[in-house]
Enzyme design. Structure first.
Site, PDB file in Angstrom:
ATOM      1  N   GLY A  82       0.840  -1.197   0.000  1.00  0.00           N
ATOM      2  CA  GLY A  82       0.000   0.000   0.000  1.00  0.00           C
ATOM      3  C   GLY A  82       0.868   1.237   0.000  1.00  0.00           C
ATOM      4  N   CYS A 125       5.323  -6.218   1.620  1.00  0.00           N
ATOM      5  CA  CYS A 125       5.709  -4.802   1.616  1.00  0.00           C
ATOM      6  C   CYS A 125       5.042  -4.063   2.782  1.00  0.00           C
ATOM      7  CB  CYS A 125       5.405  -4.186   0.253  1.00  0.00           C
ATOM      8  SG  CYS A 125       6.228  -2.618   0.006  1.00  0.00           S
ATOM      9  N   TYR A 126       4.006  -3.251   2.515  1.00  0.00           N
ATOM     10  CA  TYR A 126       3.312  -2.588   3.632  1.00  0.00           C
ATOM     11  C   TYR A 126       2.811  -3.635   4.630  1.00  0.00           C
ATOM     12  CZ  TYR A 126       0.119   0.576   6.087  1.00  0.00           C
ATOM     13  OH  TYR A 126      -0.518   1.326   7.045  1.00  0.00           O
ATOM     14  N   HIS A 151       7.712  -7.800  -3.935  1.00  0.00           N
ATOM     15  CA  HIS A 151       6.355  -8.106  -4.416  1.00  0.00           C
ATOM     16  C   HIS A 151       6.320  -9.438  -5.174  1.00  0.00           C
ATOM     17  CE1 HIS A 151       4.342  -4.319  -3.353  1.00  0.00           C
ATOM     18  NE2 HIS A 151       5.594  -3.877  -3.349  1.00  0.00           N
ATOM     19  N   GLU A 200       3.701 -10.828  -6.312  1.00  0.00           N
ATOM     20  CA  GLU A 200       2.549 -10.866  -7.210  1.00  0.00           C
ATOM     21  C   GLU A 200       2.843 -10.259  -8.582  1.00  0.00           C
ATOM     22  OE1 GLU A 200       3.076  -8.817  -4.759  1.00  0.00           O
ATOM     23  OE2 GLU A 200       2.154  -6.865  -5.056  1.00  0.00           O
ATOM     24  N   SER A 260     -13.911  -1.733 -28.058  1.00  0.00           N
ATOM     25  CA  SER A 260     -12.876  -0.797 -28.469  1.00  0.00           C
ATOM     26  C   SER A 260     -11.934  -1.432 -29.479  1.00  0.00           C
ATOM     27  CB  SER A 260     -12.070  -0.394 -27.238  1.00  0.00           C
ATOM     28  OG  SER A 260     -11.417  -1.545 -26.720  1.00  0.00           O
ATOM     29  N   GLY A 276      -9.986  -3.739 -28.389  1.00  0.00           N
ATOM     30  CA  GLY A 276      -9.002  -4.327 -27.480  1.00  0.00           C
ATOM     31  C   GLY A 276      -9.446  -5.727 -27.087  1.00  0.00           C
ATOM     32  N   ASP A 287      -9.923  -7.119 -24.090  1.00  0.00           N
ATOM     33  CA  ASP A 287     -10.913  -7.277 -23.007  1.00  0.00           C
ATOM     34  C   ASP A 287     -12.345  -7.125 -23.505  1.00  0.00           C
ATOM     35  OD1 ASP A 287      -8.577  -7.273 -21.602  1.00  0.00           O
ATOM     36  OD2 ASP A 287      -8.845  -5.261 -20.762  1.00  0.00           O
ATOM     37  N   LYS A 336      -5.229 -10.177 -17.271  1.00  0.00           N
ATOM     38  CA  LYS A 336      -5.055 -10.063 -18.721  1.00  0.00           C
ATOM     39  C   LYS A 336      -4.606 -11.380 -19.369  1.00  0.00           C
ATOM     40  CE  LYS A 336      -4.896  -6.638 -21.762  1.00  0.00           C
ATOM     41  NZ  LYS A 336      -5.882  -5.549 -21.640  1.00  0.00           N
ATOM     42  N   LYS A 355       9.021   0.686 -15.057  1.00  0.00           N
ATOM     43  CA  LYS A 355       7.852   1.018 -14.229  1.00  0.00           C
ATOM     44  C   LYS A 355       7.886   0.115 -13.019  1.00  0.00           C
ATOM     45  CE  LYS A 355       2.878   0.982 -13.842  1.00  0.00           C
ATOM     46  NZ  LYS A 355       1.566   0.838 -14.447  1.00  0.00           N
TER      47      LYS A 355
HETATM   48  P1  XMP Z   1       0.320   3.225 -16.904  1.00  0.00           P
HETATM   49  O1  XMP Z   1       0.610   4.342 -17.859  1.00  0.00           O
HETATM   50  O2  XMP Z   1      -0.541   3.637 -15.733  1.00  0.00           O
HETATM   51  O3  XMP Z   1      -0.559   2.207 -17.730  1.00  0.00           O
HETATM   52  O4  XMP Z   1       1.545   2.478 -16.494  1.00  0.00           O
HETATM   53  C1  XMP Z   1      -0.900   0.898 -17.365  1.00  0.00           C
HETATM   54  C2  XMP Z   1      -1.828   0.383 -18.430  1.00  0.00           C
HETATM   55  O5  XMP Z   1      -3.032   1.165 -18.420  1.00  0.00           O
HETATM   56  C3  XMP Z   1      -3.217   1.798 -19.663  1.00  0.00           C
HETATM   57  N1  XMP Z   1      -3.749   3.140 -19.411  1.00  0.00           N
HETATM   58  C4  XMP Z   1      -5.020   3.484 -19.587  1.00  0.00           C
HETATM   59  N2  XMP Z   1      -6.073   2.778 -20.012  1.00  0.00           N
HETATM   60  N3  XMP Z   1      -7.445   4.676 -19.783  1.00  0.00           N
HETATM   61  C5  XMP Z   1      -7.284   3.376 -20.126  1.00  0.00           C
HETATM   62  O6  XMP Z   1      -8.260   2.754 -20.555  1.00  0.00           O
HETATM   63  C6  XMP Z   1      -6.438   5.464 -19.342  1.00  0.00           C
HETATM   64  O7  XMP Z   1      -6.622   6.636 -19.044  1.00  0.00           O
HETATM   65  C7  XMP Z   1      -5.157   4.828 -19.241  1.00  0.00           C
HETATM   66  N4  XMP Z   1      -3.939   5.259 -18.831  1.00  0.00           N
HETATM   67  C8  XMP Z   1      -3.089   4.207 -18.952  1.00  0.00           C
HETATM   68  C9  XMP Z   1      -1.860   1.809 -20.333  1.00  0.00           C
HETATM   69  O8  XMP Z   1      -1.965   1.876 -21.744  1.00  0.00           O
HETATM   70  C10 XMP Z   1      -1.265   0.510 -19.836  1.00  0.00           C
HETATM   71  O9  XMP Z   1      -1.716  -0.587 -20.597  1.00  0.00           O
END
Ligand code: XMP
Length: 493
Positions: free
Chosen positions: A23, A50-51, A144, A146, A199, A201, A203, A349, A485
């Site tokens: 957290g 972690c936390y 982590h 997970e 979309s 995508g 999902d 996913k 990241k």
């Molecule tokens: P970040 O940039 O947070 O992204 O590391 C993690 C995953 O989320 C997607 N992403 C979004 N998907 N609306 C969405 O539907 C958003 O505003 C948004 N921002 C980030 C990103 O492409 C990655 O798969």
């Protein structure tokens, strides 16, 4: 999954074990959440991550302090075995090597070992990276397990759940599909109708295909072209969903409406809100039309919510301190009195991809990289104009085309081109030019919560950069993002 402040006296069942997750707080913060101390009296195994580790230490002597340096990313964990201790002490890492690749993301650490605990793992920066109680099945780990980048994370969780908590592993995808289709039919009833946005995508397509299997054409899919999708995306999605998967689909071109509202906007969170709200307006309009035309009442709204979204929404404070405001169509529920149906809410996913393959969705689509709802609008840094979108879209298309040609698409989890709002100097045809800069990003991950950048070879990079500066007007430089990241997110904004 329960909020960390859950009172055990209010539970009507007894867990077989408890995992206390990570957290964003420090346990010593005045407003930090704390678990019900009854967790430690339940007499079931407890694993703090972690936390969660710090929370265990907080409950056993309060020895937690801010680390001298924060630790994000890869670390080597050295396992310490205690053959002379009680047998449970070594179970968490049993069957695993003495040295493991793990992923860290923390600022605080244990200042000393709580009484009656032993150290079961260390890293160069964390002398108490893993601890276990001498007499009770109480464990804490600083890393982590997970996340994907902890290579043996699943085995550690399995050791905890199966060997220590005696849980059974009886979940299979085949059983999931059968029970989910039955559940959808029972919830929707013999004549009920469902609408949902797709979309392109994985999902939303998998969710749509599952609905199609369950209730046929009583499921109505809507694809909104928001003007910030990838090159030729709408056409491709339309073709695949209608011809390939037989899904009842309506395509709405609302690109002018979206781009009109984005004019002059540079703040990424404002872009997200505008796109999210406009999406709801357009979808609502279309949904009302579909309801009218279909002659019957539509009671349900399909959403391709996955388990990580569910995790984000469970918090002791209500919906969690979101890292970014991802859009959803929640507003529709009140206006249209729709009930939510979320067949993928228990899946991650990688599981959605297996499900998609089982349902006969083409490989290309199942393995499609995720694409954010706000699309290219958050990849054009600065103002989103049709011209800027066109530049980012073209560069992105070249990058992805080359990744596919090199046979790397499946190896990479997500890749894209972002357009930076800076002008760099260049020489083109003996002339000095001041053109824009494209930043490329490609990462590997399975959970999207942690990610590492993809290490292309120089020849590939040279080819992509060469094509972009030659084929995309307005671009004279190409950069590659080499940030992990955390701390860098996958998207630029
Ligand atoms: P970040 O940039 O947070 O992204 O590391 C993690 C995953 O989320 C997607 N992403 C979004 N998907 N609306 C969405 O539907 C958003 O505003 C948004 N921002 C980030 C990103 O492409 C990655 O798969």
């Amino acid at each position: 999954m329960l909020p960390c402040t859950q009172k055990l006296s209010q539970l009507s069942w007894k867990p077989k074990g408890v995992i206390l997750s990570g957290g964003p707080y420090s346990v010593y913060d005045a407003d930090a959440p704390h678990v019900d101390p009854a967790v430690f009296e339940l007499d079931v195994p407890v694993l703090g991550v972690c936390y969660g580790l710090q929370e265990i230490a907080w409950n056993h002597g309060k020895n937690v302090s801010a680390g001298e340096r924060k630790e994000y990313g890869h670390a080597v964990l050295n396992v310490t075995r205690h053959t002379d201790a009680a047998p449970h002490v070594d179970v968490l890492f049993s069957g695993l090597d003495a040295s493991l690749e793990v992923w860290m993301s923390h600022g605080d650490k244990l200042a000393s070992l709580p009484p009656n605990f032993v150290t079961i793992a260390t890293t160069a920066n964390a002398p108490f990276a893993g601890i276990a109680h001498k007499d009770r099945k109480l464990y804490g780990i600083q890393f982590h397990p997970e996340v994907t980048h902890t290579a043996k994370g699943k085995a550690i969780i399995e050791n905890f759940a199966v060997k220590l908590c005696q849980c059974r592993q009886n979940w299979t995808m085949e059983r999931f599909v059968d029970t989910e289709i039955e559940r959808i039919r029972a919830v929707v009833g013999p004549t009920g109708q469902v609408i949902g946005a797709v979309s392109g995508g994985v999902d939303s397509t998998v969710a749509a295909k599952l609905m199609k299997e369950a209730i046929g054409d009583r499921f109505h899919a809507i694809l909104v072209d928001n003007g910030v999708m990838r090159l030729n995306e709408c056409e491709i999605v339309h073709e695949t969903l209608t011809k390939g998967l037989n899904i009842n689909l309506t395509v709405v071109d609302a690109s002018e409406e979206f781009l009109g509202k984005l004019k002059g906007v540079t703040d990424p969170e404002v872009k997200r809100k505008i796109i999210g709200n406009t999406f709801i307006e357009v979808f609502q309009r279309e949904a009302e039309r579909v309801v009218k035309e279909s002659g019957g009442a539509v009671d349900f709204l399909l959403q391709g919510t996955l388990y990580p979204d569910v995790i984000e929404s469970i918090s002791f404070k209500g919906p969690s301190a979101t890292i970014k405001t991802h859009h959803n169509v929640g507003g529709l529920l009140e206006n249209m009195k729709l009930k939510l149906i979320e067949p993928l809410r228990e899946l991650f996913k990688d599981e959605v991809r297996v499900l998609g393959t089982n349902l006969g969705i083409p490989e290309d689509l199942v393995w499609r990289h995720p694409f954010p709802g706000p699309g290219i609008a958050i990849r054009v840094i600065g103002e989103v104009t049709p011209e800027q979108v066109a530049i980012a879209r073209k560069a992105d298309h070249i990058f992805i085309e080359e990744i596919k040609a090199a046979g790397l698409y499946r190896e990479i989890s997500q890749a894209y081109a972002a357009l930076l709002p800076v002008k760099a100097v260049g020489v083109m045809g003996d002339k000095r030019v001041h053109d824009q800069v494209i930043a490329l990003r490609a990462v590997q991950t399975t959970d999207y919560m942690t990610a590492d950048w993809y290490d292309f070879d120089g020849k590939f990079m040279r080819k992509v950069a060469g094509r972009i500066v030659n084929e995309v007007d307005g671009v004279c430089r190409v950069l590659y993002d080499v940030t992990q990241k955390p701390p860098g997110t996958i998207e630029f904004q």
